[in-house]
Every structure is written in structure tokens, then in C-alpha cells.
Write an enzyme that holds these catalytic residues in place. Structure first.
Site, mmCIF file in Angstrom:
data_model
loop_
_atom_site.group_PDB
_atom_site.id
_atom_site.type_symbol
_atom_site.label_atom_id
_atom_site.label_comp_id
_atom_site.label_asym_id
_atom_site.label_seq_id
_atom_site.Cartn_x
_atom_site.Cartn_y
_atom_site.Cartn_z
ATOM 1 N N THR A 158 0.819 -1.083 -0.123
ATOM 2 C CA THR A 158 0.027 -0.093 0.047
ATOM 3 C C THR A 158 0.999 1.316 -0.008
ATOM 4 O O THR A 158 2.102 1.133 -0.317
ATOM 5 C CB THR A 158 -0.956 -0.070 1.346
ATOM 6 O OG1 THR A 158 -1.931 0.946 1.044
ATOM 7 C CG2 THR A 158 -0.432 0.049 2.516
ATOM 8 N N ASN A 159 0.218 2.313 0.081
ATOM 9 C CA ASN A 159 0.916 3.654 -0.150
ATOM 10 C C ASN A 159 0.494 4.207 1.295
ATOM 11 O O ASN A 159 -0.443 4.243 1.870
ATOM 12 C CB ASN A 159 0.480 4.547 -1.303
ATOM 13 C CG ASN A 159 1.218 4.137 -2.292
ATOM 14 O OD1 ASN A 159 2.088 3.410 -2.534
ATOM 15 N ND2 ASN A 159 0.664 4.341 -3.477
ATOM 16 N N HIS A 160 1.549 5.496 1.856
ATOM 17 C CA HIS A 160 1.085 6.332 2.892
ATOM 18 C C HIS A 160 0.088 7.158 2.245
ATOM 19 O O HIS A 160 0.279 8.009 1.378
ATOM 20 C CB HIS A 160 2.277 7.133 3.193
ATOM 21 C CG HIS A 160 3.086 6.596 4.269
ATOM 22 N ND1 HIS A 160 2.448 6.106 5.168
ATOM 23 C CD2 HIS A 160 4.357 6.321 4.377
ATOM 24 C CE1 HIS A 160 3.330 5.648 6.171
ATOM 25 N NE2 HIS A 160 4.461 5.701 5.641
ATOM 26 N N ALA A 219 -3.538 8.181 -3.562
ATOM 27 C CA ALA A 219 -2.010 7.449 -3.732
ATOM 28 C C ALA A 219 -2.487 6.187 -4.137
ATOM 29 O O ALA A 219 -2.448 5.255 -3.500
ATOM 30 C CB ALA A 219 -1.547 7.780 -2.337
ATOM 31 N N VAL A 220 -2.439 6.089 -5.502
ATOM 32 C CA VAL A 220 -2.723 4.772 -6.309
ATOM 33 C C VAL A 220 -1.359 4.081 -6.180
ATOM 34 O O VAL A 220 -0.335 4.450 -6.553
ATOM 35 C CB VAL A 220 -3.018 4.904 -7.782
ATOM 36 C CG1 VAL A 220 -3.322 3.570 -8.248
ATOM 37 C CG2 VAL A 220 -4.275 5.567 -7.571
#
Ligand code: CTP
Ligand code: CA
Length: 224
Positions: free
Chosen positions: A33-35, A100-101
Site C-alpha cells: 500500500t501507500n502512505h 495515492a494509487v
């Protein structure tokens, strides 16, 4: 009460927003995942709704309440976000991509939890690139007015200008990360065909309202 008295700059406009991170499963218990707290996207959804717009919010996994009178669609992965956005995009006047893909996903998620095999060798996880949702919407013949975001750790202006050109969007909003991630304040850099302008440090709802006002000035009045 302040919300009620926001000028109805987006009356009659339909606004589609992506927000939050995406989550790409590796196996049933792990993922990439992303922040992203989703706070900026949710604040923009709220500000657009206050400004009179009909708002659809496509949200990755975040723990935030849905802003009042906003239609929310929850997704996990980038592919799910893409598949939620694409059929809706042409029926919206504005598309704001704050999500934030994740840029890549595992080719296939394992059906069972990956186990350590005792060899000390980590598993090789083959990855593929996710579709660029913003660029895909910006390529639609019936495209809404598209606004991109870019969180950069350095050379913000240059990266924002490059992204604006690469994704073919009229407005690209830059912010410096990771310092702003999860915070309640931010500062934004607006980059368009005329140049750039800063919205100085403020809380995210204030910035969201300023951004909505900026977007409204760039829209042609609805013909419907
Ligand atoms: N974006 C998107 N779909 C993707 C990747 C990005 O819609 N698969 C959108 C983001 O929501 C944001 C903008 O594109 O509005 C820029 O995202 P960013 O990650 O900064 O750009 P990338 O093109 O992925 O470049 P990089 O991560 O390599 O800097
Ligand atoms: Ca990216």
C-alpha cells in the site's frame, strides 16, 4: 454554519474524486500500500459539496467518516478504483485525483498465506504496473475537467510541471511529502498553463475550499 455560507460556486456541477491509498493483496494476510490518510481528498469532497456540487467519492481503505451528502464508493485495489471510476467519469464535470494509487500490484494474489519454507530465501513476487486512472480519464473523448495531485519529496515544481504535461491535465496540484502525510495542514502548489501559484500552509479544509474556488473559475458554465 460556515459550511452553509460557502458560496455555491459549483452549483449544478458533478464532481468525481478519488482519495486514500490503494491496497494490493499479496496473499490473504499481506499486501502493498501507500502512505495516504485520505484527509485531503475527503476535505475536497466536503468543500465541493458545500459549494453546491453533486459529489462522488471513490475511496481506498481509510478510516474517515463520509462527508455529508456525498456519495461514497469504497474500493481496495487500484484495479477496483479504476473499474469504479471509468464508467462514472464521462457523466461528471470535474475529476479530482487525490488518491495515492499503488503503481504496481502482484501479478496474482496467492490464495493461501505464503509460508516461510525454512530456506531463508524470501519469495519472489512478480509485479505488474497498475493502470493510470487519471491519465485514462484525461484521454476520454467526453472527459471532465481533470485535476491531478503529486506528492513529491523534492523538486516539487519541476515534477508537478512534468506530471501535468505527461498526464495531459489542465491543473496539477503539488504538495511536499512525506512531511504532510496524515497531518491536518498542508501547503499546495497549483500548476496550470499560465504558471504556478502557492496556496500557503493552512488546514486541509481551508485549502480544499480555496482549491474548489480555483477550479470553479476554470470551468465553463454548465450547458445542461
Ligand atoms: N494516479 C492515478 N492512477 C495511477 C497513478 C497515479 O490516477 N495508477 C494519479 C494520482 O491520483 C495523482 C496523479 O496521478 O493525481 C499523480 O500520481 P503520482 O503517483 O504522483 O504519479 P505517477 O505517474 O505514478 O508517477 P511517480 O509515482 O512515478 O512519481
Ligand atoms: Ca505513483
Amino acid at each position: 454554519l460556515i459550511a452553509f455560507f460557502q458560496p455555491k460556486r459549483l452549483a449544478g456541477q458533478r464532481v468525481l474524486i478519488t482519495a486514500g491509498p490503494t491496497f494490493e493483496a499479496i496473499d490473504p494476510v499481506r499486501g502493498i500500500t501507500n502512505h495516504s490518510s485520505g484527509k485531503m481528498g475527503f476535505a475536497i469532497a466536503r468543500a465541493a459539496q458545500e459549494a453546491g456540487a453533486q459529489v462522488t467519492l471513490v475511496a481506498g481503505p481509510v478510516h474517515l467518516p463520509t462527508p455529508a451528502h456525498v456519495r461514497r464508493i469504497d474500493v481496495q485495489s487500484a484495479l477496483q478504483m479504476h473499474d469504479a471510476v471509468m464508467p462514472l467519469a464521462a457523466a461528471h464535470d470535474v475529476f479530482i485525483a487525490t488518491a495515492a494509487v499503488a503503481d504496481w500490484r502482484p501479478v496474482a494474489a496467492a490464495e493461501q498465506k505464503l509460508k516461510k519454507d525454512g530456506s531463508g530465501c524470501p519469495p519472489a513476487i512478480e509485479m505488474v504496473e497498475n493502470p493510470d486512472i487519471l491519465a485514462a480519464v484525461a484521454r476520454l473523448p467526453q472527459r471532465p475537467y481533470c485535476v491531478g495531485f503529486a506528492a513529491e519529496s523534492h523538486d516539487l515544481l519541476r515534477h508537478a510541471q512534468d506530471k501535468r504535461a505527461r498526464k495531459q491535465v489542465p491543473l496539477l496540484v503539488g504538495n511536499l511529502g512525506p512531511a504532510t502525510f496524515g497531518q491536518d495542514t498542508n501547503a499546495l502548489l497549483l500548476v496550470d498553463e499560465h504558471g504556478h501559484r502557492e496556496l500557503p500552509q493552512a488546514d486541509k479544509l481551508t485549502l480544499a475550499r480555496q482549491l474548489v474556488a480555483e477550479i470553479a473559475t476554470r470551468l465553463t458554465p454548465p450547458t445542461r
